[in-house]
Design an enzyme around this catalytic site. Structure first.
Site, PDB file in Angstrom:
ATOM      1  CG  ASN A  42      38.509  35.302  43.844  1.00  0.00           C
ATOM      2  OD1 ASN A  42      38.552  34.894  44.987  1.00  0.00           O
ATOM      3  ND2 ASN A  42      38.586  36.595  43.553  1.00  0.00           N
ATOM      4  CE  LYS A  52      17.959  34.589  35.896  1.00  0.00           C
ATOM      5  NZ  LYS A  52      17.108  33.453  36.159  1.00  0.00           N
ATOM      6  CG  ASP A  54      46.723  46.840  42.274  1.00  0.00           C
ATOM      7  OD1 ASP A  54      46.720  46.810  43.520  1.00  0.00           O
ATOM      8  OD2 ASP A  54      47.342  46.026  41.572  1.00  0.00           O
ATOM      9  CG  ASP A  64      43.030  40.848  38.432  1.00  0.00           C
ATOM     10  OD1 ASP A  64      43.406  41.554  39.390  1.00  0.00           O
ATOM     11  OD2 ASP A  64      43.511  39.736  38.172  1.00  0.00           O
TER      12      ASP A  64
HETATM   13  O1  C5P Z   1      47.952  41.496  40.895  1.00  0.00           O
HETATM   14  P1  C5P Z   1      47.465  40.484  41.885  1.00  0.00           P
HETATM   15  O2  C5P Z   1      45.969  40.421  41.983  1.00  0.00           O
HETATM   16  O3  C5P Z   1      48.061  39.127  41.735  1.00  0.00           O
HETATM   17  O4  C5P Z   1      48.044  41.037  43.266  1.00  0.00           O
HETATM   18  C1  C5P Z   1      47.712  40.495  44.482  1.00  0.00           C
HETATM   19  C2  C5P Z   1      47.871  41.497  45.574  1.00  0.00           C
HETATM   20  O5  C5P Z   1      47.311  42.753  45.202  1.00  0.00           O
HETATM   21  C3  C5P Z   1      47.117  41.085  46.799  1.00  0.00           C
HETATM   22  O6  C5P Z   1      47.779  41.643  47.906  1.00  0.00           O
HETATM   23  C4  C5P Z   1      45.750  41.733  46.578  1.00  0.00           C
HETATM   24  O7  C5P Z   1      45.060  41.911  47.793  1.00  0.00           O
HETATM   25  C5  C5P Z   1      46.128  43.032  45.953  1.00  0.00           C
HETATM   26  N1  C5P Z   1      45.167  43.574  44.979  1.00  0.00           N
HETATM   27  C6  C5P Z   1      44.475  44.723  45.268  1.00  0.00           C
HETATM   28  N2  C5P Z   1      43.593  45.250  44.347  1.00  0.00           N
HETATM   29  C7  C5P Z   1      43.399  44.646  43.178  1.00  0.00           C
HETATM   30  C8  C5P Z   1      44.099  43.476  42.864  1.00  0.00           C
HETATM   31  C9  C5P Z   1      44.966  42.947  43.799  1.00  0.00           C
HETATM   32  O8  C5P Z   1      44.642  45.267  46.365  1.00  0.00           O
HETATM   33  N3  C5P Z   1      42.546  45.169  42.312  1.00  0.00           N
END
Ligand code: C5P
Length: 403
Positions: free
Chosen positions: A211, A290, A309, A280
């Site tokens: 991203n 490749k 997460d 995500d």
């Molecule tokens: O759910 P989202 O990605 O919008 O949430 C953002 C927050 O969660 C940020 O603080 C990001 O660093 C953290 N995050 C995380 N691990 C993930 C996704 C997001 O720590 N897999």
């Protein structure tokens, strides 16, 4: 010990009616323990006499670049090296123009070029001059070189007009100087972990999903926490940013590596700040070689699996749970989505950031955020990410450090 004890400040004064306020500024800086050397332009001396500043600063006032006697006492190069901060207040439109162009035709502008100290300017001028395209371009140029632009404030002006162009009041300038030196030791002996940047989820040895996160906000937070006295570990995804001074950096590439590094670092930390834009999802399988176009069908599907997460797992800890801060980068319904995330992830505090705004977001040097916790929300005005980071660390410290 006061916040500015032994801090070495060169206070530059250029020509403007606001120069009279700088006398009070010198007094307040000295009261807090700063060592102040005043440099005046010729224009400034038309408004106020050097003797005033000599008496208030307790040091001779510098004004001439080519004065042999002054150069023998403390030459301009010595003064440039001595400074821990150069603050120019008031900074006239003329002075901003000279600084932007890199001119060095008097002592003050020469000092600015010869010094590696941070430079802060407090503009003061007629509001039409402040709004002029030339001034805007000069200020943008200075900002891009990391000059701190403090103010101006809006209100009634000495010329009888109303609008932006008033120099910030001395007590506000002192607050900003204190923040810049970051010497309040808000986080002394606290351990802070910051995640920053994007993650890269490999598809094969040459391709990945990622991203647009630049990592700037996370790096600025790590630097700000370090300035506030914390021992900082920065877990960084792939970004092209220099490691802030005094910060321990752990480089990772993908979300699973970031999770492992974060879990380990969080065992020994007081505050965990998740500023990373963690992908995500990751590809269910990483091809060893490749992936060939010729081996694929016209409509191939990529199978993705969810990444853990990281911040939610740390916030859900029963033992060794740090004060946990997350970020919410949103393009719509900012506060609603951010509040949802605060609750779902079990965070102590969330920083909501509208990434659709023209002035702020991923690649920008500026940002405007709203801080939300169980007690309510507070919007911090748009500022350079470096300045915003100092403010955020102040807010986080006030909530996390209870003593
Ligand atoms: O759910 P989202 O990605 O919008 O949430 C953002 C927050 O969660 C940020 O603080 C990001 O660093 C953290 N995050 C995380 N691990 C993930 C996704 C997001 O720590 N897999």
């Amino acid at each position: 010990m006061s916040a500015l004890t032994d801090k070495r400040i060169v206070l530059g004064i250029s020509g403007g009616i606001a120069a009279y306020k700088s006398a009070d500024l010198v007094r307040r800086l000295r009261e807090r323990g700063a060592d102040v050397r005043v440099v005046m332009t010729r224009g400034a001396q038309e408004f106020i006499r050097p003797l005033t500043f000599q008496a208030l600063s307790g040091n001779p006032v510098h004004s001439d670049l080519l004065d042999p006697a002054a150069e023998a006492a403390m030459g301009h190069i010595e003064l440039a090296r001595w400074a821990g901060l150069i603050l120019i207040a008031p900074a006239s439109a003329q002075l901003l123009g000279k600084l932007a162009a890199g001119l060095a035709d008097d002592l003050l502008t020469t000092l600015c070029l010869a010094s590696q100290a941070p430079l802060a300017v407090a503009p003061a001028m007629n509001q039409v001059m402040w709004h002029h395209d030339a001034t805007t371009a000069n200020v943008d140029r200075l900002r891009s070189r990391a000059t701190h632009i403090w103010g101006p404030a809006a209100g009634s002006q000495a010329c009888g007009e109303i609008g932006p162009g008033r120099m910030l009041e001395p007590d506000e300038l002192v607050r900003r100087v204190e923040r810049l030196f970051g010497n309040r030791q808000l986080l002394a002996s606290r351990r802070v972990v910051v995640t920053a940047g994007p993650t890269r989820e490999a598809l094969d040895p040459v391709r990945y999903i990622s991203n647009r996160s630049s990592g700037k906000m996370g790096f600025a937070l790590a630097a700000a926490a370090q300035r506030a006295g914390a021992e900082v570990t920065l877990i960084a995804g792939p970004v092209a940013l220099a490691t802030p001074t005094g910060v321990k950096r752990i480089d990772v590439t993908n979300a699973l590596e970031m999770r492992d590094a974060a879990e380990e670092a969080a065992d020994a930390c007081d505050i965990f700040i998740a500023a990373a834009a963690v992908a995500d999802f990751r590809p269910a399988q990483v091809a060893e070689q490749k992936i060939k176009k010729s081996d694929s069908r016209d409509e191939d599907r990529l199978t993705l699996v969810k990444n853990p997460d990281i911040v939610a797992a740390i916030a859900a800890r029963r033992k060794l749970r740090p004060f946990t801060v997350g970020f919410a980068a949103e393009t719509e319904k900012l506060l609603e989505h951010a509040r949802g995330k605060l609750q779902r992830k079990g965070l102590d505090l969330i920083v909501a950031n509208d990434v659709s705004a023209a002035d702020g977001g991923f690649d920008s040097d500026r940002n405007s955020v709203t801080v939300i916790d169980a007690n309510g929300c507070e919007t911090l005005p748009s500022a350079l990410k470096t300045e915003l980071a100092d403010r955020l660390i102040t807010v986080i410290a006030s909530r996390a450090v209870q003593e």
